[in-house]
Design a protein around this motif. Structure first.
Motif, PDB file in Angstrom:
ATOM      1  N   VAL A   1     138.892  43.969  55.279  1.00 31.72           N
ATOM      2  CA  VAL A   1     137.515  43.522  54.539  1.00 31.72           C
ATOM      3  C   VAL A   1     136.775  45.435  53.915  1.00 31.72           C
ATOM      4  O   VAL A   1     137.346  46.210  54.546  1.00 31.72           O
ATOM      5  CB  VAL A   1     136.361  42.942  55.444  1.00 31.72           C
ATOM      6  CG1 VAL A   1     136.125  43.649  56.593  1.00 31.72           C
ATOM      7  CG2 VAL A   1     135.055  42.893  54.363  1.00 31.72           C
TER       8      VAL A   1
ATOM      9  N   GLN B   1     130.490  49.174  58.030  1.00 32.42           N
ATOM     10  CA  GLN B   1     130.484  48.659  59.193  1.00 32.42           C
ATOM     11  C   GLN B   1     129.647  49.353  60.008  1.00 32.42           C
ATOM     12  O   GLN B   1     130.484  50.616  61.178  1.00 32.42           O
ATOM     13  CB  GLN B   1     131.344  48.582  59.589  1.00 32.42           C
ATOM     14  CG  GLN B   1     132.405  47.141  58.556  1.00 32.42           C
ATOM     15  CD  GLN B   1     134.308  47.139  58.798  1.00 32.42           C
ATOM     16  OE1 GLN B   1     134.518  47.360  60.204  1.00 32.42           O
ATOM     17  NE2 GLN B   1     135.262  47.731  57.856  1.00 32.42           N
TER      18      GLN B   1
ATOM     19  N   GLU C   1     133.345  46.473  53.541  1.00 28.76           N
ATOM     20  CA  GLU C   1     131.911  45.930  53.996  1.00 28.76           C
ATOM     21  C   GLU C   1     131.910  46.820  55.021  1.00 28.76           C
ATOM     22  O   GLU C   1     132.266  48.084  55.766  1.00 28.76           O
ATOM     23  CB  GLU C   1     131.970  44.569  53.661  1.00 28.76           C
ATOM     24  CG  GLU C   1     132.491  44.488  55.335  1.00 28.76           C
ATOM     25  CD  GLU C   1     132.068  42.807  55.915  1.00 28.76           C
ATOM     26  OE1 GLU C   1     131.837  42.090  54.553  1.00 28.76           O
ATOM     27  OE2 GLU C   1     132.162  42.619  56.653  1.00 28.76           O
TER      28      GLU C   1
ATOM     29  N   ARG D   1     132.716  51.730  55.629  1.00 32.24           N
ATOM     30  CA  ARG D   1     132.972  50.419  54.982  1.00 32.24           C
ATOM     31  C   ARG D   1     134.638  50.019  54.475  1.00 32.24           C
ATOM     32  O   ARG D   1     134.868  49.171  54.049  1.00 32.24           O
ATOM     33  CB  ARG D   1     133.053  50.635  52.972  1.00 32.24           C
ATOM     34  CG  ARG D   1     131.414  51.536  53.612  1.00 32.24           C
ATOM     35  CD  ARG D   1     130.964  52.027  52.544  1.00 32.24           C
ATOM     36  NE  ARG D   1     129.615  52.145  51.779  1.00 32.24           N
ATOM     37  CZ  ARG D   1     128.079  51.126  51.845  1.00 32.24           C
ATOM     38  NH1 ARG D   1     129.208  49.921  51.767  1.00 32.24           N
ATOM     39  NH2 ARG D   1     127.221  51.450  51.951  1.00 32.24           N
TER      40      ARG D   1
END
Length: 200
Positions: A147, A151, A149, A142
């Protein structure tokens, strides 16, 4: 093969197994009912994984990898090794043997003597546990440069899809064995070999 194609194949195989098993009857002993419940849970977990991956919810999908493996192994133990005392304890949610002890007991038996279960545990269980319990493997996927998020790359998603779909087939074989339907067990075994060759 693209990830979307892997999911379609995984869903097709699960549906085939479910249809093949539909309506099969087996002796309603405590042992067979508990074992079959485990194997059915494996199949349902794989369905959950494919649905989550389709929705790009990789974190929860990966967290189910350990329950798939552990529940499959527990089903084998209930089917082949557990004593009456073990079965009674299981019904009270008091499973005494550790997963390692369960695998050791299973691999004494000829059908599991090649040591596949212990190899899976030795090479993959720590990773599976990390995904399940919010460990490093889950969290690091993440964290990007700019960023925060999920992955998870396609290779990782394909690996979990293939491995859990293999457990669906193996669980299907065990349910067919509980139903004493040897032709069905052989049919699912043939499908397992075919799937392994396609996935190699």
């Amino acid at each position: 093969m693209q990830m979307s194609e892997e999911i379609v194949q995984a869903e097709t195989i699960r549906q085939w197994v479910q249809q093949a098993l539909s309506g099969r009857e087996f002796a309603r002993t405590s042992r067979s009912v508990l074992a079959a419940g485990c194997f059915d849970t494996v199949i349902e977990h794989q369905q959950g994984i494919t649905l989550l991956l389709k929705e790009k919810l990789c974190g929860p999908a990966f967290s189910l990898a350990r329950p798939v493996f552990e529940t499959f192994v527990r089903g084998l133990w209930l089917s082949y090794c557990a004593t009456e005392e073990d079965l009674n304890r299981f019904r009270r949610d008091k499973v005494k043997p550790t997963l390692s002890e369960i695998i050791t007991a299973l691999e004494i038996l000829p059908q599991f003597s090649e040591g596949v279960l212990s190899r899976v545990k030795a090479t993959g269980f720590d990773y599976m546990s990390s995904y399940t319990h919010g460990g490093f493997q889950q969290i690091v996927r993440r964290i990007g440069d700019d960023v925060l998020e999920p992955q998870y790359n396609d290779d990782e998603q394909i690996e979990i899809t293939r491995s859990t779909t293999s457990y669906v087939l193996l669980a299907g074989i065990e349910i067919a064995n509980l139903a004493n339907d040897l032709p069905l067990a052989q049919s699912i075994l043939d499908k397992t070999i075919e799937y392994a060759k396609r996935s190699a």
